[in-house]
Design a protein around this motif. Structure first.
Motif, PDB file in Angstrom:
ATOM      1  N   ILE A   1      -5.191  -5.971  -8.694  1.00 41.96           N
ATOM      2  CA  ILE A   1      -6.610  -5.618  -8.824  1.00 41.96           C
ATOM      3  C   ILE A   1      -7.312  -5.960  -7.519  1.00 41.96           C
ATOM      4  N   THR A   2      -7.878  -4.968  -6.887  1.00 43.05           N
ATOM      5  CA  THR A   2      -8.579  -5.105  -5.609  1.00 43.05           C
ATOM      6  C   THR A   2     -10.038  -4.673  -5.784  1.00 43.05           C
ATOM      7  N   PRO A   3     -10.882  -4.920  -4.767  1.00 40.94           N
ATOM      8  CA  PRO A   3     -12.284  -4.467  -4.868  1.00 40.94           C
ATOM      9  C   PRO A   3     -12.430  -2.967  -5.046  1.00 40.94           C
ATOM     10  N   ILE A   4     -11.431  -2.180  -4.617  1.00 45.35           N
ATOM     11  CA  ILE A   4     -11.526  -0.722  -4.753  1.00 45.35           C
ATOM     12  C   ILE A   4     -10.880  -0.217  -6.044  1.00 45.35           C
ATOM     13  N   GLY A   5     -10.324  -1.125  -6.845  1.00 48.36           N
ATOM     14  CA  GLY A   5      -9.712  -0.732  -8.104  1.00 48.36           C
ATOM     15  C   GLY A   5      -8.287  -1.243  -8.236  1.00 48.36           C
ATOM     16  N   LYS A   6      -7.536  -0.683  -9.164  1.00 44.84           N
ATOM     17  CA  LYS A   6      -6.153  -1.086  -9.407  1.00 44.84           C
ATOM     18  C   LYS A   6      -5.227  -0.375  -8.435  1.00 44.84           C
ATOM     19  N   VAL A   7      -4.299  -1.146  -7.879  1.00 48.79           N
ATOM     20  CA  VAL A   7      -3.306  -0.603  -6.954  1.00 48.79           C
ATOM     21  C   VAL A   7      -1.945  -0.680  -7.648  1.00 48.79           C
ATOM     22  N   PHE A   8      -1.308   0.479  -7.848  1.00 47.07           N
ATOM     23  CA  PHE A   8      -0.030   0.562  -8.552  1.00 47.07           C
ATOM     24  C   PHE A   8       1.111   0.678  -7.539  1.00 47.07           C
ATOM     25  N   THR A   9       2.126  -0.158  -7.725  1.00 46.25           N
ATOM     26  CA  THR A   9       3.357  -0.066  -6.930  1.00 46.25           C
ATOM     27  C   THR A   9       4.516   0.113  -7.894  1.00 46.25           C
ATOM     28  N   PHE A  10       5.147   1.272  -7.863  1.00 44.48           N
ATOM     29  CA  PHE A  10       6.214   1.575  -8.825  1.00 44.48           C
ATOM     30  C   PHE A  10       7.438   0.712  -8.530  1.00 44.48           C
TER      31      PHE A  10
END
Length: 357
Positions: A66-75
């Protein structure tokens, strides 16, 4: 013969025509009304069941930050599942303890609920008051109140009172088996708090049993123990399965469940390897284990067909087989009759009576 063939042909044609007939306005209206009635359930299942399941499974295949710009997904594929099973020291241990405690707790809760339900089903004074007493913990002991009681030790028996029992169990059973049994005795109060709904379910089943069955059994010399095994237990066997499944689900989703707390801690953990994806993978593994446990109890308590029903089913199969053989013989005789008729018309067939003349 010809009339029977024409009747068969007509019935086949009528069946084909009936399949082509479209439903009328009344049937369409009833179908639309039925769909409207179940539409809220369908929408609720899609929004609150299907969508969260698909989303959580997608989360389990990713490492989420969870970052300030939203959720970051890494498969990461099955990386979360592999790490949980091979690298996590807490989750597999908690899962094994959960299995052992649940397998021991469910029969205790169900048997206790059945005994209390049978006692409350008898004609005793203040029966409604006693029913209320056993159901009050279901209403009161829930949520924050349950947490406060467990923190103060009200939901468990002190180690001093259970020391003799635990020492006796540990003397003739190995440690991995003795420990969950000892915990069962220590948490006996908490376990019995969970039996209110099960008592009501058993009561509803016991009240539907026809009393004339017990009277007939007593006239034939049946004892109370025999009546229980031959009448009561077979009648309420589906309710035993229902209570087992309800108890497993209730224990598995309880706020005091340590695995639920572990999943919550992993979800809000600040460690890079953990987070929403790691917690979702834990939840999926936990759900699979719970489903397997439900399947085990369902396999043990699913009602099996008795000998009479199996004999009836076998007799029906035999009747259908005989009917098929009779139809084959009838069709064969019709074909032979047609062949004989053709030969007579062509003059190639001579009866034995004609040859004698």
């Amino acid at each position: 013969m010809e009339t029977s063939i024409s009747r068969k042909r007509l019935t086949k044609e009528e069946k084909a025509k009936l399949k082509k007939i479209k439903p009328g306005r009344l049937a369409k209206r009833e179908a639309v009304t039925g769909v409207i009635f179940i539409l809220p359930w369908i929408i609720g299942a899609l929004v609150f069941l299907a969508y969260p399941l698909i989303t959580s499974f997608w989360y389990a295949l990713n490492n989420i930050r969870i970052t300030p710009i939203g959720k970051v997904f890494t498969f990461v594929g099955h990386g979360n599942f592999t790490e949980i099973l091979l690298a996590d020291a807490d989750f597999p241990t908690q899962l094994i303890e959960y299995l052992a405690s649940t397998i021991l707790s469910v029969p205790v809760i169900v048997v206790f609920a059945l005994i209390i339900a049978m006692m409350l089903n008898e004609k005793i004074k203040a029966r409604g008051f006693f029913r209320m007493i056993f159901f009050i913990p279901v209403i009161i002991v829930s949520g924050p109140i349950l947490g406060m009681l467990t923190e103060q030790g009200a939901g468990s028996i002190t180690a001093i009172d259970t020391q003799a029992i635990t020492s006796a169990i540990s003397s003739f059973l190995p440690g991995p088996v003795a420990e969950p049994i000892s915990e069962l005795f220590e948490n006996m109060i908490m376990i019995l708090w969970y039996s209110g709904v099960q008592i009501l379910i058993f009561l509803s089943g016991l009240q539907k049993i026809d009393r004339s069955m017990y009277e007939a059994a007593q006239i034939d010399g049946g004892s109370g123990w025999e009546c229980f095994w031959k009448i009561t237990l077979p009648t309420i066997k589906p309710l035993i399965l229902l209570n087992c499944i309800y108890t497993i689900v209730f224990i598995s989703n309880n706020d005091q469940n340590e695995i639920i707390e572990l999943i919550k801690a992993s979800m809000f953990s600040g460690i890079q390897e953990k987070g929403y994806g790691y917690a979702s993978a834990m939840a999926w593994l936990y759900s699979i284990v719970v489903l397997l446990l439900v399947g085990l109890f369902a396999l043990l308590f699913t009602a099996r067909k008795d000998v009479y029903e199996r004999q009836v089913k076998k007799a029906k199969k035999q009747m259908k087989k005989e009917e098929r053989e009779a139809r084959k013989i009838e069709r064969r005789s019709i074909r032979n009759a047609k062949k004989i008729e053709k030969r007579r018309k062509s003059g190639r067939y001579k009866s034995y009576a004609g040859s004698d003349d």
